[in-house]
Write a protein that holds these residues in place. Structure first.
Motif, PDB file in Angstrom:
ATOM      1  N   VAL A   1       1.012  -1.171  -0.006  1.00 14.80           N
ATOM      2  CA  VAL A   1       0.068   0.104  -0.144  1.00 14.80           C
ATOM      3  C   VAL A   1       1.033   1.404  -0.141  1.00 14.80           C
ATOM      4  O   VAL A   1       1.822   1.403   0.880  1.00 14.80           O
ATOM      5  CB  VAL A   1      -0.932   0.023   1.173  1.00 14.80           C
ATOM      6  CG1 VAL A   1      -1.803   1.445   1.117  1.00 14.80           C
ATOM      7  CG2 VAL A   1      -1.846  -1.334   1.351  1.00 14.80           C
ATOM      8  N   GLY A   2       0.709   2.144  -0.947  1.00 13.01           N
ATOM      9  CA  GLY A   2       1.427   3.352  -0.978  1.00 13.01           C
ATOM     10  C   GLY A   2       2.532   3.203  -1.921  1.00 13.01           C
ATOM     11  O   GLY A   2       3.190   4.399  -2.371  1.00 13.01           O
ATOM     12  N   GLU A   3       2.680   2.295  -2.428  1.00 15.52           N
ATOM     13  CA  GLU A   3       3.969   2.118  -3.491  1.00 15.52           C
ATOM     14  C   GLU A   3       3.693   2.691  -4.723  1.00 15.52           C
ATOM     15  O   GLU A   3       2.437   2.073  -5.344  1.00 15.52           O
ATOM     16  CB  GLU A   3       4.568   0.588  -3.331  1.00 15.52           C
ATOM     17  CG  GLU A   3       5.874   0.469  -4.042  1.00 15.52           C
ATOM     18  CD  GLU A   3       6.483  -0.906  -3.958  1.00 15.52           C
ATOM     19  OE1 GLU A   3       7.894  -0.932  -3.866  1.00 15.52           O
ATOM     20  OE2 GLU A   3       5.998  -1.897  -3.839  1.00 15.52           O
ATOM     21  N   VAL A   4       4.528   3.265  -5.812  1.00 14.57           N
ATOM     22  CA  VAL A   4       4.385   3.365  -7.061  1.00 14.57           C
ATOM     23  C   VAL A   4       5.029   2.342  -7.876  1.00 14.57           C
ATOM     24  O   VAL A   4       6.013   2.050  -7.646  1.00 14.57           O
ATOM     25  CB  VAL A   4       4.975   4.923  -7.359  1.00 14.57           C
ATOM     26  CG1 VAL A   4       4.984   5.258  -8.779  1.00 14.57           C
ATOM     27  CG2 VAL A   4       3.942   5.834  -6.541  1.00 14.57           C
ATOM     28  N   LEU A   5       4.338   1.871  -8.781  1.00 21.38           N
ATOM     29  CA  LEU A   5       4.640   0.955  -9.959  1.00 21.38           C
ATOM     30  C   LEU A   5       4.551   1.247 -11.253  1.00 21.38           C
ATOM     31  O   LEU A   5       3.875   2.106 -11.690  1.00 21.38           O
ATOM     32  CB  LEU A   5       3.845  -0.439  -9.397  1.00 21.38           C
ATOM     33  CG  LEU A   5       3.928  -1.039  -8.131  1.00 21.38           C
ATOM     34  CD1 LEU A   5       2.331  -0.748  -7.663  1.00 21.38           C
ATOM     35  CD2 LEU A   5       4.145  -2.453  -8.344  1.00 21.38           C
ATOM     36  N   ARG A   6       5.339   0.977 -11.983  1.00 21.03           N
ATOM     37  CA  ARG A   6       5.370   1.110 -13.494  1.00 21.03           C
ATOM     38  C   ARG A   6       4.377   0.304 -14.224  1.00 21.03           C
ATOM     39  O   ARG A   6       4.430  -0.877 -13.957  1.00 21.03           O
ATOM     40  CB  ARG A   6       6.826   0.837 -14.243  1.00 21.03           C
ATOM     41  CG  ARG A   6       6.848   1.315 -15.554  1.00 21.03           C
ATOM     42  CD  ARG A   6       6.891   2.665 -15.801  1.00 21.03           C
ATOM     43  NE  ARG A   6       7.226   3.074 -17.141  1.00 21.03           N
ATOM     44  CZ  ARG A   6       6.501   3.475 -17.971  1.00 21.03           C
ATOM     45  NH1 ARG A   6       5.176   3.368 -17.878  1.00 21.03           N
ATOM     46  NH2 ARG A   6       6.748   3.888 -19.215  1.00 21.03           N
ATOM     47  N   SER A   7       3.456   0.910 -14.907  1.00 25.97           N
ATOM     48  CA  SER A   7       2.318   0.266 -15.446  1.00 25.97           C
ATOM     49  C   SER A   7       2.605   0.670 -17.072  1.00 25.97           C
ATOM     50  O   SER A   7       1.676   1.505 -17.490  1.00 25.97           O
ATOM     51  CB  SER A   7       0.935   0.479 -14.954  1.00 25.97           C
ATOM     52  OG  SER A   7      -0.018  -0.138 -15.599  1.00 25.97           O
ATOM     53  N   SER A   8       3.355  -0.016 -17.853  1.00 25.33           N
ATOM     54  CA  SER A   8       3.473   0.221 -19.158  1.00 25.33           C
ATOM     55  C   SER A   8       2.710  -0.572 -20.147  1.00 25.33           C
ATOM     56  O   SER A   8       2.243  -1.633 -19.838  1.00 25.33           O
ATOM     57  CB  SER A   8       4.876   0.186 -19.566  1.00 25.33           C
ATOM     58  OG  SER A   8       5.404  -1.006 -19.535  1.00 25.33           O
ATOM     59  N   GLN A   9       2.678  -0.307 -21.429  1.00 27.80           N
ATOM     60  CA  GLN A   9       1.924  -0.989 -22.413  1.00 27.80           C
ATOM     61  C   GLN A   9       2.828  -2.223 -22.801  1.00 27.80           C
ATOM     62  O   GLN A   9       2.089  -3.384 -23.307  1.00 27.80           O
ATOM     63  CB  GLN A   9       1.814  -0.475 -23.509  1.00 27.80           C
ATOM     64  CG  GLN A   9       0.965   0.881 -23.576  1.00 27.80           C
ATOM     65  CD  GLN A   9       0.597   1.532 -24.870  1.00 27.80           C
ATOM     66  OE1 GLN A   9       1.472   1.398 -25.876  1.00 27.80           O
ATOM     67  NE2 GLN A   9      -0.291   2.478 -25.010  1.00 27.80           N
ATOM     68  N   ASN A  10       4.053  -2.494 -22.365  1.00 25.02           N
ATOM     69  CA  ASN A  10       4.885  -3.456 -22.396  1.00 25.02           C
ATOM     70  C   ASN A  10       4.722  -4.265 -21.228  1.00 25.02           C
ATOM     71  O   ASN A  10       5.198  -4.061 -20.134  1.00 25.02           O
ATOM     72  CB  ASN A  10       6.385  -3.021 -22.444  1.00 25.02           C
ATOM     73  CG  ASN A  10       7.249  -4.463 -22.471  1.00 25.02           C
ATOM     74  OD1 ASN A  10       6.996  -5.319 -22.635  1.00 25.02           O
ATOM     75  ND2 ASN A  10       8.584  -4.048 -22.404  1.00 25.02           N
TER      76      ASN A  10
END
Length: 589
Positions: free
Chosen positions: A7-16
């Protein structure tokens, strides 16, 4: 398999969607941490992203629904609404996916259809139905690496607390939509981590629903057990969701400012507000809220307090209970509170709503917005009519009052402090708060339609609560008709008699469940006293008089009859005697 989301963590959400890459652009790759041999790759391309249902024993089970909110799109043609994230108190207001250009009925867009189906199981009154409920995983788009796209913050696990059909507007064109009130659940037992193995278990057709539930977080299992009544127990505690300077799941992270629903800079001059921004205010707890309600600065005449401020606050709480915005325009306040003052104010006090509108700012619970600085010292009806400011509860007070326990307690405090000397039913009915007068609540009002004929008739469609008579008989048999308060067993000509009383009523606004843990066996006298809030049960099981707190006995219990402490607490709140709220600062924001 079995990775975790924090909770609270930022993640990369790319089209790849390559799951083999653990870190992308300095942030954890969400597709790596949700990779599965059972589940298809997740999607966050839309606001509402359901994972496909699986059939288990001929019953459909959806592993999860992923919710993504994009604040950078708010106000655009694509997303004309503004979602509201109150992570401090575990609440999210999320709008459905209907738009002004849609021609299908409001509930038929893909996202609304999925969430409304989920809502059916989230408001279910049985454990079996709630076990099948789809968990909501909530994400919000944030800006990283100087781009507003492709990065999401995991905000937590949620259930749908309420749904309302509303009308929105896009450039002046109205359109219908649904507003969903989400309750974020506490994951502190799991160190604020959600184990993806639980979502995988829900998608595994080989596992029964009970087996999949074993993988769930503690708060979810507690909610499945107790339903809506335990939300205040399992709601996410206040979190500080700023990222740490270093994280084991990131490398060389840029120090971008988090733009999760940013607040525009405030002007240094112009219209004044009576309350500073919340981050400059001390934390408002439920106990402090109640104390401020009890100690309002009110004008007194012949030793009796004026009702101007209390009536205005009751009116504002009624707005809060209906889910309306915390601030109301002056013309609306003037007309509606003015009518209340004429009807329920003291005869010798002139109805002056402008005084309550302005002077409530001294309570520490009231905010005024849009009043020109030059008018602040000379409040008058013409001045308010010209500037049309807005006023209402502060952000902190409004958030607290959206908790049904706190709202019930606040209504009870105002009623006994300022209105105890007169019959209040008409006032409560006019405010739409009649259900708070007793523990049973009120049935839904009938929908009426006039019919023409020799005499005018009304056709009514009435929604009535269907109670489980078998369950009531079962609990009375368990206690052999002995009252759990006084122990008496009433004799009939043939047999004995007792009554099954719901602790948290089935009627509105309580909407309690018809289940064993929400029932008491009482004699008629104590049933009436319990239902009319004359007695309550304290956290130690002691039965007390609401008027003076005097001990009246001790609740009789049976091992085979579990009683929900959450339901008992809700009843105490209706009585204005919620000891947990009064002594526990964890409810603060």
């Amino acid at each position: 398999m079995g990775s975790q989301l924090r909770v609270g963590e930022v993640l990369r959400s790319s089209q790849n969607r390559d799951p083999s890459v653990e870190v992308m652009n300095g942030y954890p790759n969400i597709h790596h941490f949700t990779a599965s041999q059972i589940l298809a790759p997740i999607q966050l391309s839309k606001g509402i992203n359901p994972i496909a249902e699986v059939k288990v024993a001929r019953v459909a089970r959806r592993p999860a629904i992923l919710i993504r909110s994009s604040p950078w799109k708010a106000g655009s043609v694509e997303t004309p609404w503004h979602d509201e994230f109150d992570l401090g108190s575990g609440r999210v207001t999320y709008f459905g996916d209907h738009r002004v250009d849609h021609t299908v009925p409001v509930g038929e867009t893909q996202g609304n259809k999925v969430l409304r189906k989920a809502w059916t199981s989230h408001r279910a009154t049985t454990v079996q139905e709630r076990t099948l409920a789809a968990p909501l995983l909530v994400f919000a788009t944030v800006t990283r690496n100087k781009t507003p796209k492709g990065y999401v913050k995991f905000c937590g696990l949620a259930v749908i607390e309420d749904v309302e059909e509303i009308e929105q507007s896009d450039k002046g064109r109205p359109f219908p939509n649904f507003r969903y009130e989400l309750a974020l659940l506490d994951l502190s037992t799991e160190d604020d981590l959600l184990n993806w193995a639980w979502i995988e278990a829900r998608s595994d057709q080989r596992l029964s629903t009970a087996e999949a539930l074993k993988h769930a977080p503690r708060s979810w299992r507690r909610w499945v057990e107790g339903g809506t009544a335990v939300l205040s127990e399992v709601r996410q505690r206040p979190l500080q969701l700023e990222e740490p300077e270093a994280s084991p799941r990131s490398v060389n992270r840029p120090a971008d400012e988090d733009t999760l629903f940013p607040t525009p800079p405030q002007p240094q001059s112009g219209p004044v507000s009576s309350v500073e921004h919340d981050d400059r205010q001390p934390k408002l707890t439920a106990a402090l809220l109640m104390e401020r309600l009890r100690s309002l600065k009110v004008h007194r005449q012949d030793g009796r307090p004026s009702r101007h401020k209390p009536l205005a606050l009751m009116w504002a709480i009624a707005r809060n209970a209906r889910g309306e915005s915390r601030l109301s325009p002056w013309p609306e306040f003037r007309d509606e509170v003015g009518k209340l003052l004429i009807e329920f104010g003291r005869p010798q006090s002139p109805p002056t709503p402008e005084k309550a509108f302005w002077h409530l700012r001294t309570s520490g619970l009231w905010d005024i917005d849009g009043l020109p600085a030059e008018q602040a010292g000379k409040i008058s009806v013409p001045a308010l009519d010209r500037s049309k400011p807005q006023a209402g509860f502060t952000h902190q007070a409004d958030r607290l009052l959206r908790d049904p326990f706190v709202r019930s307690q606040a209504i009870a405090v105002l009623r006994e402090t300022y209105f105890a000397e007169f019959a209040q039913h008409k006032l409560m009915e006019q405010l739409g708060l009649a259900g708070y007068e007793n523990a049973s609540g009120v049935d839904a009002l009938p929908e009426e339609q006039e019919q023409q004929g020799p005499a005018t008739r009304r056709a009514t469609n009435t929604s009535r609560i269907v109670r489980d008579i078998g369950l009531a008989n079962k609990v009375k048999e368990m206690h052999s008709d002995h009252c759990q308060v006084c122990g008496k067993q009433l004799a009939k000509r043939f047999g004995t008699y007792s009554e099954a009383a719901h602790i948290r009523g089935l009627g509105q606004p309580h909407n309690g469940p018809d289940e064993l843990a929400n029932l008491l066996v009482l004699c008629p006298n104590h049933h009436v006293q319990f239902d009319t809030l004359a007695i309550y049960i304290d956290p130690h099981g002691i039965i007390r008089s609401t008027a003076d707190g005097r001990r009246r006995g001790e609740l009789r219990r049976l091992p085979a009859h579990p009683i929900s402490e959450a339901h008992l607490r809700y009843h105490r709140a209706l009585c204005g005697r919620d000891i947990q709220v009064e002594s526990d600062d964890q409810t603060g924001i």
